[in-house]
Design an enzyme around this catalytic site. Structure first.
Site, PDB file in Angstrom:
ATOM      1  N   VAL A  60       0.841  -1.199   0.000  1.00  0.00           N
ATOM      2  CA  VAL A  60       0.000   0.000   0.000  1.00  0.00           C
ATOM      3  C   VAL A  60       0.875   1.248   0.000  1.00  0.00           C
ATOM      4  O   VAL A  60       0.460   2.310   0.453  1.00  0.00           O
ATOM      5  CB  VAL A  60      -0.965   0.020   1.211  1.00  0.00           C
ATOM      6  CG1 VAL A  60      -2.065  -1.003   1.050  1.00  0.00           C
ATOM      7  CG2 VAL A  60      -0.207  -0.203   2.530  1.00  0.00           C
TER       8      VAL A  60
ATOM      9  N   ASP B  64      -2.436  -2.330  -3.876  1.00  0.00           N
ATOM     10  CA  ASP B  64      -3.231  -1.126  -4.083  1.00  0.00           C
ATOM     11  C   ASP B  64      -2.491  -0.117  -4.955  1.00  0.00           C
ATOM     12  O   ASP B  64      -3.075   0.863  -5.391  1.00  0.00           O
ATOM     13  CB  ASP B  64      -3.582  -0.481  -2.734  1.00  0.00           C
ATOM     14  CG  ASP B  64      -4.535   0.693  -2.885  1.00  0.00           C
ATOM     15  OD1 ASP B  64      -5.649   0.482  -3.404  1.00  0.00           O
ATOM     16  OD2 ASP B  64      -4.164   1.819  -2.510  1.00  0.00           O
TER      17      ASP B  64
ATOM     18  N   ALA C 293      -6.091   4.942   0.760  1.00  0.00           N
ATOM     19  CA  ALA C 293      -6.145   6.137   1.610  1.00  0.00           C
ATOM     20  C   ALA C 293      -7.427   6.928   1.424  1.00  0.00           C
ATOM     21  O   ALA C 293      -7.631   7.941   2.103  1.00  0.00           O
ATOM     22  CB  ALA C 293      -4.949   7.035   1.327  1.00  0.00           C
TER      23      ALA C 293
ATOM     24  N   HIS D 108      -5.581   1.857  -6.184  1.00  0.00           N
ATOM     25  CA  HIS D 108      -4.907   2.948  -5.474  1.00  0.00           C
ATOM     26  C   HIS D 108      -5.907   3.811  -4.696  1.00  0.00           C
ATOM     27  O   HIS D 108      -5.951   5.032  -4.839  1.00  0.00           O
ATOM     28  CB  HIS D 108      -4.107   3.828  -6.437  1.00  0.00           C
ATOM     29  CG  HIS D 108      -3.008   4.597  -5.751  1.00  0.00           C
ATOM     30  ND1 HIS D 108      -1.876   5.025  -6.393  1.00  0.00           N
ATOM     31  CD2 HIS D 108      -2.872   5.026  -4.463  1.00  0.00           C
ATOM     32  CE1 HIS D 108      -1.095   5.672  -5.558  1.00  0.00           C
ATOM     33  NE2 HIS D 108      -1.675   5.685  -4.360  1.00  0.00           N
TER      34      HIS D 108
ATOM     35  N   GLU E 173      -0.072   3.283 -13.513  1.00  0.00           N
ATOM     36  CA  GLU E 173      -1.479   3.418 -13.125  1.00  0.00           C
ATOM     37  C   GLU E 173      -2.205   4.330 -14.105  1.00  0.00           C
ATOM     38  O   GLU E 173      -1.675   5.386 -14.452  1.00  0.00           O
ATOM     39  CB  GLU E 173      -1.585   3.981 -11.700  1.00  0.00           C
ATOM     40  CG  GLU E 173      -0.995   3.053 -10.659  1.00  0.00           C
ATOM     41  CD  GLU E 173      -1.091   3.585  -9.232  1.00  0.00           C
ATOM     42  OE1 GLU E 173      -1.591   4.717  -9.043  1.00  0.00           O
ATOM     43  OE2 GLU E 173      -0.657   2.886  -8.309  1.00  0.00           O
TER      44      GLU E 173
ATOM     45  N   ARG F 274       4.177   2.370  -2.616  1.00  0.00           N
ATOM     46  CA  ARG F 274       4.457   2.832  -3.967  1.00  0.00           C
ATOM     47  C   ARG F 274       4.687   1.613  -4.857  1.00  0.00           C
ATOM     48  O   ARG F 274       5.383   0.670  -4.467  1.00  0.00           O
ATOM     49  CB  ARG F 274       5.697   3.745  -4.002  1.00  0.00           C
ATOM     50  CG  ARG F 274       5.416   5.136  -3.462  1.00  0.00           C
ATOM     51  CD  ARG F 274       4.527   5.918  -4.413  1.00  0.00           C
ATOM     52  NE  ARG F 274       4.093   7.204  -3.880  1.00  0.00           N
ATOM     53  CZ  ARG F 274       2.967   7.386  -3.217  1.00  0.00           C
ATOM     54  NH1 ARG F 274       2.166   6.366  -2.977  1.00  0.00           N
ATOM     55  NH2 ARG F 274       2.622   8.588  -2.793  1.00  0.00           N
TER      56      ARG F 274
END
Length: 315
Positions: A226, A252, A279, A276, A257, A228
């Site tokens: 979770v 994630d 958070a 991603h 991306e 980079r």
């Protein structure tokens, strides 16, 4: 002070900034539309993946960039910014609660067979679930025991787990049973049932988790990233999952991306992919703006500001 935000701000957020700094002139614009404001901009708010290359030459008065993310690798990839005197801060510390809950959800999906149960439900099949397990008594290794990693450790400890942590400097960590420094990573990995990565992206952490790291993990180990994407060699992880070197993984974050449709990760067995959003929270911007305001009240006294980034080290 002239402040430019490249991210939309609600009226109440603008008012909060204005209250903290009554003399501030605040503009909000998309990166593609911000050029008219750059000549006078002294403070810039932007997400850490924003391309500063077209912005920096047109912002001669820029003194401080406040990243609205913890990651700032997109900023410091630009040499002209990395070597400049422009101050860089991030919002480290606001992500711990949602990311810790996300990690716990990923782990419970694995141990309680929740994804299989949902697939069975959609096809109206009443099937017993095999291989269910519990977290109590298991060992978790949190690699990167910063503000996010510490909250993850707290949540896992509450589940009755043994928690190991990796951190640059030794310190008292109430939720960690044993603390390791980075050079002891390969001593730690074979003991872990769950490996959770919460590291910044730096030259030292890029591709840290590759074939060598996966090969020393338990064959039942569950790997979670979770932090980079480039911290993980994705090809090596895919191979480790296909060959059963490790038991499963949850990602994630990714090297590219959105994750390309032809990425082999889509077909990797026992892999949970989320886009991603670990958070993501309805309170994200509230918390981010609060960090910015605390720094704004102190600026330009850097001794009183928090989350100042060493642009050469990357964190």
């Amino acid at each position: 002070m002239n402040i430019l935000s490249l991210h939309p701000l609600r009226d109440e957020q603008l008012e909060t900034i204005k209250t903290a700094c009554p003399d501030a002139e605040i503009h909000v614009a998309k990166p593609s539309d911000c050029k008219p404001y750059l000549a006078d901009t002294e403070i810039l708010l932007a997400f850490g993946q924003t391309n500063l290359a077209p912005i920096l030459p047109n912002a001669p008065k820029l003194r401080w960039v406040q990243a609205l993310t913890a990651g700032v690798d997109g900023f410091i990839a630009l040499e002209a910014f990395r070597t400049s005197d422009i101050l860089l801060t991030n919002v480290r510390g606001i992500h711990g609660i949602p990311i810790a809950e996300h990690v716990l959800g990923m782990i419970l999906c694995r141990t309680r067979g929740l994804l299989t149960a949902y697939d069975n439900q959609k096809s109206k099949q009443w099937k017993g679930l095999r291989g269910l397990d519990e977290l109590y008594g298991k060992t978790a290794a949190v690699i990167g025991l910063g503000s996010v990693g510490s909250i993850i450790a707290n949540r896992l400890k509450a589940m009755g787990m043994t928690v190991y942590g990796v951190k640059q400097s030794m310190s008292k960590e109430p939720d960690v049973d044993k603390l390791f420094q980075p050079d002891a990573l390969y001593e730690l990995l074979p003991a872990a049932d769950f490996v959770i990565v919460t590291l910044p992206l730096t030259p030292a952490t890029r591709n840290l988790f590759s074939k060598k790291a996966f090969s020393v993990m338990k064959p039942t180990a569950f790997f979670i990233n979770v932090s980079r994407g480039p911290v993980v060699n994705e090809a090596d992880l895919s191979d480790a999952l296909h060959t059963g070197i490790i038991g499963g993984a949850a990602l994630d974050v990714f090297c590219e991306e959105p994750l390309p449709a032809d990425s082999p990760l889509w077909e990797a067995p026992n892999l949970l992919i989320t886009p991603h959003h670990a958070a993501t929270s309805p309170r994200y911007m509230e918390r981010a703006i609060n960090v910015f305001i605390d720094n704004l009240k102190a600026f330009p006294d850097t001794a009183k500001m928090k989350n100042i980034i060493d642009k050469e080290r990357g964190y």
